[in-house]
Enzyme design. Structure first.
Site, PDB file in Angstrom:
ATOM      1  N   CYS A 220     -17.458   7.104   0.947  1.00 13.80           N
ATOM      2  CA  CYS A 220     -17.017   6.007   1.820  1.00 13.80           C
ATOM      3  C   CYS A 220     -16.505   6.570   3.148  1.00 13.80           C
ATOM      4  O   CYS A 220     -15.690   7.489   3.174  1.00 13.80           O
ATOM      5  CB  CYS A 220     -15.914   5.219   1.121  1.00 13.80           C
ATOM      6  SG  CYS A 220     -15.207   3.901   2.126  1.00 13.80           S
TER       7      CYS A 220
ATOM      8  N   CYS B 238     -20.453  -9.578   5.777  1.00 11.03           N
ATOM      9  CA  CYS B 238     -20.092 -10.526   4.718  1.00 11.03           C
ATOM     10  C   CYS B 238     -20.085 -11.955   5.249  1.00 11.03           C
ATOM     11  O   CYS B 238     -19.372 -12.270   6.209  1.00 11.03           O
ATOM     12  CB  CYS B 238     -18.714 -10.176   4.150  1.00 11.03           C
ATOM     13  SG  CYS B 238     -18.160 -11.332   2.877  1.00 11.03           S
TER      14      CYS B 238
ATOM     15  N   ASP C 107       0.831  -1.198   0.000  1.00  8.68           N
ATOM     16  CA  ASP C 107       0.000   0.000   0.000  1.00  8.68           C
ATOM     17  C   ASP C 107       0.866   1.248   0.000  1.00  8.68           C
ATOM     18  O   ASP C 107       0.546   2.244   0.647  1.00  8.68           O
ATOM     19  CB  ASP C 107      -0.919  -0.016   1.231  1.00  8.68           C
ATOM     20  CG  ASP C 107      -2.073   0.972   1.113  1.00  8.68           C
ATOM     21  OD1 ASP C 107      -2.404   1.355  -0.026  1.00  8.68           O
ATOM     22  OD2 ASP C 107      -2.621   1.374   2.155  1.00  8.68           O
TER      23      ASP C 107
END
Length: 349
Positions: A215, A249, A135
């Protein structure tokens, strides 16, 4: 050189170094470039201007690191507890911190392990060309990881794995070794769209389509200016990141807590209150967040986020007192969000 044997040994060394999965991808990401450019054209990257700089470096690993033939993608699990439901996680007055940020900065942990993996490879085959990423550069890490078969892209755009859900970090090694590539995993989301339905700000505009400007993770971490007023009530008490799409999820029910000491919760960030965190001085913030990914947003934005959380908290003398204590803060950004929060409580009464 027997590259098939080397690939198997690389995967074994990766597991020995603490990675839960290692896969190998081809360096050709040309098929992903149109989707990236479309996302940028929509302006969905918001204030993340670095995303729009040299976008083709993201879809062309060999342009970022000349000589790159393959990408070694590594997964490191970070789950540090057993998650509850969204409602139970977002307790009133509680400051919600995304799980990935409750421990030590993952950049340092993952990068160190990736470098150790490359050292092991060099010890075995000699000097080779490589560069490690976590990242930290224009890398399409989910696209790469998905092409290695260590997971598939979920409808929330995160990578999903059958045995770890999405509670993990990714890191990459760009290298010039002609290693055999792995086969992509089948997408297993089916007709499920719980992640889309649960998003508080409707940032997931459709399957695999994320408008970062809405977001909460973007708004509380990447967004540097004032948080749009119409989105503040939707943020609730999420003061650094958001896990809602992961909490619902079904695949995350298979994830197991990580044994990595560095990813265990520090500073009581899994049970801290908004009032307590808002009372930290800048010196306390710097000291307690040393070695944490949270430190990179700085004290000003930390207070901005907490002010929003306090504006959404149940009205109480402690909340009002905490807000009044920063009504004349030296930062105009903090003052504006504190003023908004106080107005929320005045209107509620």
């Amino acid at each position: 050189m027997d590259y098939e044997a080397i690939a198997l040994r690389i995967k074994g060394w990766g597991r020995e170094l603490g990675f839960q999965a290692v896969g190998i991808a081809d360096a050709d990401l040309s098929a992903a470039e149109p989707r990236l450019l479309d996302w940028l054209d929509r302006g969905w990257h918001g204030e993340m201007e670095y995303m729009a700089r040299n976008p083709r470096l993201r879809s062309s690993p060999a342009a970022l690191k000349p000589g790159t033939l393959r990408v070694i993608s590594c997964r490191m699990d970070y789950l540090n507890d057993v998650p509850a439901s969204v409602a139970d996680e977002l307790k009133p007055g509680h400051a919600y911190i995304a799980r990935y940020a409750r421990g030590r900065d993952y950049h340092k942990v993952v990068r160190t392990r990736l470098q150790a993996l490359c050292t092991r490879i060099e010890d075995e085959i000699g000097v080779f060309g490589y560069r490690v990423f976590t990242d930290s550069a224009p890398v399409l890490e989910v696209e790469l990881a998905a092409s290695t078969g260590i997971g598939w892209r979920g409808k929330h755009t995160l990578l999903l794995s059958r045995d770890a859900g999405s509670w993990f970090f990714l890191g990459e090694v760009y290298c010039d070794l002609p290693l055999p590539v792995d086969t992509p995993e089948q997408n297993r989301c089916g007709s499920c769209q719980r992640c889309i339905d649960v998003c508080p700000t409707q940032a997931i505009r459709g399957p695999y389509q994320l408008d970062a400007r809405r977001c909460i993770s973007y708004l509380t971490i990447e967004h540097q200016s004032a948080i749009p007023e119409e989105l503040r009530p939707l943020i609730g008490n999420r003061v650094y990141g958001c896990d809602d799409c992961q909490l619902v999820c079904p695949w995350n029910s298979f994830a197991q807590p990580s044994g990595e000491d560095d990813f265990q919760t520090r500073n009581g960030l899994d049970r801290a209150t908004l009032v307590d965190l808002f009372g930290w001085t800048e010196a306390e913030f710097d000291q307690r967040m040393r070695g944490s990914p949270i430190r990179r947003i700085g004290y000003e934005r930390w207070l901005r986020n907490l002010a929003v959380g306090l504006g959404n908290a149940p009205t109480s003398p402690e909340v009002i007192e905490a807000l009044h204590a920063r009504a004349d803060d030296s930062s105009a950004l903090v003052r504006e969000h504190v003023r908004w929060a106080l107005q929320r409580h005045e209107l509620a009464n």
